[in-house]
Design a protein around this motif. Structure first.
Motif, PDB file in Angstrom:
ATOM      1  N   ALA A  81     -13.300  54.123  41.655  1.00  0.00           N
ATOM      2  CA  ALA A  81     -14.384  53.541  40.852  1.00  0.00           C
ATOM      3  C   ALA A  81     -14.873  52.242  41.480  1.00  0.00           C
ATOM      4  O   ALA A  81     -16.077  51.979  41.514  1.00  0.00           O
ATOM      5  CB  ALA A  81     -13.911  53.297  39.424  1.00  0.00           C
ATOM      6  N   SER A  82     -13.956  51.441  42.001  1.00  0.00           N
ATOM      7  CA  SER A  82     -14.351  50.169  42.597  1.00  0.00           C
ATOM      8  C   SER A  82     -15.213  50.367  43.838  1.00  0.00           C
ATOM      9  O   SER A  82     -15.975  49.489  44.221  1.00  0.00           O
ATOM     10  CB  SER A  82     -13.120  49.321  42.942  1.00  0.00           C
ATOM     11  N   LYS A  83     -15.124  51.544  44.436  1.00  0.00           N
ATOM     12  CA  LYS A  83     -15.938  51.861  45.620  1.00  0.00           C
ATOM     13  C   LYS A  83     -17.217  52.606  45.229  1.00  0.00           C
ATOM     14  O   LYS A  83     -17.948  53.071  46.088  1.00  0.00           O
ATOM     15  CB  LYS A  83     -15.116  52.680  46.603  1.00  0.00           C
ATOM     16  N   GLY A  84     -17.453  52.751  43.919  1.00  0.00           N
ATOM     17  CA  GLY A  84     -18.682  53.372  43.455  1.00  0.00           C
ATOM     18  C   GLY A  84     -18.566  54.847  43.147  1.00  0.00           C
ATOM     19  O   GLY A  84     -19.529  55.472  42.726  1.00  0.00           O
ATOM     20  N   ASN A  85     -17.391  55.418  43.328  1.00  0.00           N
ATOM     21  CA  ASN A  85     -17.192  56.839  43.058  1.00  0.00           C
ATOM     22  C   ASN A  85     -16.654  56.986  41.634  1.00  0.00           C
ATOM     23  O   ASN A  85     -15.455  57.085  41.419  1.00  0.00           O
ATOM     24  CB  ASN A  85     -16.214  57.428  44.074  1.00  0.00           C
ATOM     25  N   THR A  86     -17.565  56.991  40.669  1.00  0.00           N
ATOM     26  CA  THR A  86     -17.151  56.994  39.271  1.00  0.00           C
ATOM     27  C   THR A  86     -18.242  57.572  38.385  1.00  0.00           C
ATOM     28  O   THR A  86     -19.307  57.936  38.854  1.00  0.00           O
ATOM     29  CB  THR A  86     -16.778  55.571  38.818  1.00  0.00           C
ATOM     30  N   SER A  87     -17.966  57.619  37.117  1.00  0.00           N
ATOM     31  CA  SER A  87     -18.939  58.101  36.134  1.00  0.00           C
ATOM     32  C   SER A  87     -19.425  56.929  35.290  1.00  0.00           C
ATOM     33  O   SER A  87     -18.774  55.890  35.216  1.00  0.00           O
ATOM     34  CB  SER A  87     -18.277  59.133  35.210  1.00  0.00           C
ATOM     35  N   ILE A  88     -20.553  57.121  34.647  1.00  0.00           N
ATOM     36  CA  ILE A  88     -21.077  56.087  33.760  1.00  0.00           C
ATOM     37  C   ILE A  88     -20.111  55.852  32.600  1.00  0.00           C
ATOM     38  O   ILE A  88     -19.954  54.736  32.128  1.00  0.00           O
ATOM     39  CB  ILE A  88     -22.504  56.410  33.265  1.00  0.00           C
ATOM     40  N   GLN A  89     -19.417  56.917  32.187  1.00  0.00           N
ATOM     41  CA  GLN A  89     -18.466  56.778  31.079  1.00  0.00           C
ATOM     42  C   GLN A  89     -17.325  55.827  31.461  1.00  0.00           C
ATOM     43  O   GLN A  89     -16.934  54.978  30.657  1.00  0.00           O
ATOM     44  CB  GLN A  89     -17.895  58.140  30.671  1.00  0.00           C
ATOM     45  N   LEU A  90     -16.816  55.962  32.686  1.00  0.00           N
ATOM     46  CA  LEU A  90     -15.739  55.061  33.110  1.00  0.00           C
ATOM     47  C   LEU A  90     -16.274  53.649  33.301  1.00  0.00           C
ATOM     48  O   LEU A  90     -15.608  52.680  32.942  1.00  0.00           O
ATOM     49  CB  LEU A  90     -15.051  55.560  34.381  1.00  0.00           C
ATOM     50  N   LEU A  91     -17.480  53.515  33.815  1.00  0.00           N
ATOM     51  CA  LEU A  91     -18.077  52.182  33.941  1.00  0.00           C
ATOM     52  C   LEU A  91     -18.194  51.524  32.577  1.00  0.00           C
ATOM     53  O   LEU A  91     -17.920  50.334  32.427  1.00  0.00           O
ATOM     54  CB  LEU A  91     -19.457  52.266  34.601  1.00  0.00           C
ATOM     55  N   GLU A  92     -18.590  52.290  31.575  1.00  0.00           N
ATOM     56  CA  GLU A  92     -18.688  51.753  30.214  1.00  0.00           C
ATOM     57  C   GLU A  92     -17.326  51.297  29.708  1.00  0.00           C
ATOM     58  O   GLU A  92     -17.204  50.230  29.100  1.00  0.00           O
ATOM     59  CB  GLU A  92     -19.281  52.799  29.272  1.00  0.00           C
ATOM     60  N   ARG A  93     -16.304  52.104  29.952  1.00  0.00           N
ATOM     61  CA  ARG A  93     -14.957  51.745  29.497  1.00  0.00           C
ATOM     62  C   ARG A  93     -14.444  50.500  30.221  1.00  0.00           C
ATOM     63  O   ARG A  93     -13.805  49.629  29.613  1.00  0.00           O
ATOM     64  CB  ARG A  93     -14.006  52.924  29.707  1.00  0.00           C
ATOM     65  N   ILE A  94     -14.709  50.420  31.528  1.00  0.00           N
ATOM     66  CA  ILE A  94     -14.280  49.248  32.305  1.00  0.00           C
ATOM     67  C   ILE A  94     -14.982  48.002  31.783  1.00  0.00           C
ATOM     68  O   ILE A  94     -14.341  46.973  31.554  1.00  0.00           O
ATOM     69  CB  ILE A  94     -14.571  49.445  33.812  1.00  0.00           C
ATOM     70  N   SER A  95     -16.292  48.094  31.589  1.00  0.00           N
ATOM     71  CA  SER A  95     -17.037  46.920  31.115  1.00  0.00           C
ATOM     72  C   SER A  95     -16.572  46.494  29.728  1.00  0.00           C
ATOM     73  O   SER A  95     -16.460  45.303  29.445  1.00  0.00           O
ATOM     74  CB  SER A  95     -18.544  47.175  31.134  1.00  0.00           C
ATOM     75  N   GLU A  96     -16.262  47.463  28.884  1.00  0.00           N
ATOM     76  CA  GLU A  96     -15.765  47.139  27.543  1.00  0.00           C
ATOM     77  C   GLU A  96     -14.402  46.456  27.616  1.00  0.00           C
ATOM     78  O   GLU A  96     -14.168  45.447  26.952  1.00  0.00           O
ATOM     79  CB  GLU A  96     -15.675  48.416  26.712  1.00  0.00           C
ATOM     80  N   GLU A  97     -13.521  46.995  28.431  1.00  0.00           N
ATOM     81  CA  GLU A  97     -12.172  46.419  28.548  1.00  0.00           C
ATOM     82  C   GLU A  97     -12.207  45.013  29.154  1.00  0.00           C
ATOM     83  O   GLU A  97     -11.437  44.142  28.751  1.00  0.00           O
ATOM     84  CB  GLU A  97     -11.279  47.336  29.392  1.00  0.00           C
ATOM     85  N   ASN A 154     -14.780  43.088  28.910  1.00  0.00           N
ATOM     86  CA  ASN A 154     -15.684  42.312  28.062  1.00  0.00           C
ATOM     87  C   ASN A 154     -16.853  41.725  28.868  1.00  0.00           C
ATOM     88  O   ASN A 154     -17.149  40.533  28.790  1.00  0.00           O
ATOM     89  CB  ASN A 154     -14.932  41.209  27.317  1.00  0.00           C
ATOM     90  N   VAL A 155     -17.477  42.595  29.666  1.00  0.00           N
ATOM     91  CA  VAL A 155     -18.673  42.222  30.427  1.00  0.00           C
ATOM     92  C   VAL A 155     -19.715  43.318  30.240  1.00  0.00           C
ATOM     93  O   VAL A 155     -19.388  44.435  29.861  1.00  0.00           O
ATOM     94  CB  VAL A 155     -18.377  42.035  31.940  1.00  0.00           C
ATOM     95  N   GLU A 156     -20.955  42.980  30.496  1.00  0.00           N
ATOM     96  CA  GLU A 156     -22.015  43.974  30.473  1.00  0.00           C
ATOM     97  C   GLU A 156     -21.870  44.863  31.713  1.00  0.00           C
ATOM     98  O   GLU A 156     -21.368  44.418  32.743  1.00  0.00           O
ATOM     99  CB  GLU A 156     -23.389  43.305  30.478  1.00  0.00           C
ATOM    100  N   ILE A 157     -22.331  46.097  31.621  1.00  0.00           N
ATOM    101  CA  ILE A 157     -22.215  47.015  32.762  1.00  0.00           C
ATOM    102  C   ILE A 157     -22.846  46.421  34.017  1.00  0.00           C
ATOM    103  O   ILE A 157     -22.280  46.500  35.098  1.00  0.00           O
ATOM    104  CB  ILE A 157     -22.816  48.399  32.440  1.00  0.00           C
ATOM    105  N   TRP A 158     -23.999  45.786  33.884  1.00  0.00           N
ATOM    106  CA  TRP A 158     -24.665  45.249  35.073  1.00  0.00           C
ATOM    107  C   TRP A 158     -23.822  44.179  35.749  1.00  0.00           C
ATOM    108  O   TRP A 158     -23.926  43.979  36.951  1.00  0.00           O
ATOM    109  CB  TRP A 158     -26.069  44.740  34.748  1.00  0.00           C
ATOM    110  N   GLU A 159     -22.950  43.494  34.980  1.00  0.00           N
ATOM    111  CA  GLU A 159     -22.106  42.464  35.570  1.00  0.00           C
ATOM    112  C   GLU A 159     -21.022  43.050  36.476  1.00  0.00           C
ATOM    113  O   GLU A 159     -20.419  42.321  37.252  1.00  0.00           O
ATOM    114  CB  GLU A 159     -21.467  41.608  34.470  1.00  0.00           C
ATOM    115  N   LEU A 160     -20.789  44.362  36.374  1.00  0.00           N
ATOM    116  CA  LEU A 160     -19.854  44.999  37.292  1.00  0.00           C
ATOM    117  C   LEU A 160     -20.422  44.986  38.713  1.00  0.00           C
ATOM    118  O   LEU A 160     -19.682  45.056  39.678  1.00  0.00           O
ATOM    119  CB  LEU A 160     -19.566  46.443  36.876  1.00  0.00           C
ATOM    120  N   PHE A 161     -21.737  44.874  38.823  1.00  0.00           N
ATOM    121  CA  PHE A 161     -22.411  44.960  40.114  1.00  0.00           C
ATOM    122  C   PHE A 161     -22.902  43.628  40.652  1.00  0.00           C
ATOM    123  O   PHE A 161     -23.109  43.485  41.848  1.00  0.00           O
ATOM    124  CB  PHE A 161     -23.599  45.930  40.020  1.00  0.00           C
TER     125      PHE A 161
END
Length: 96
Positions: A33-49, A51-58
């Protein structure tokens, strides 16, 4: 497109191993996932855990740009910080 997983974990005082456990995924899944090989669902879970917005992952929250777009086409992610970049990405996708 890589996500800022290591940096965000450090800012939140956790490790990637701890995050993987909280998300109930393997460390390998989180590494991919950290290399971009992931789903939007996992990105949502990561951002929730974290406590950041999804765009802040990038990109950093203190990023002064007013425009940011993230586009997913199949397995490919694209990041645009200007309208011209977004238009170029859309044109590239249309050519496929």
């Amino acid at each position: 497109m890589e996500i800022r997983l290591k940096e965000l974990c450090q800012l939140k005082g956790t490790t990637q191993k701890e995050l993987a456990a909280k998300l109930d995924v393997t460390e390998m899944t989180l590494s991919r996932a950290s290399k971009g090989n992931t789903s939007i669902q996992l990105l949502e879970r990561i951002s929730e855990e974290l406590n950041v917005e999804i765009w802040e992952l990038f990109t950093e929250a203190r990023d002064s740009r007013d425009f940011m777009a993230i586009v997913k086409d199949g397995k490919n992610y694209y990041n645009a910080t200007t309208l011209a970049e977004l238009e170029r990405i859309v044109a590239e996708i249309k050519e496929k």
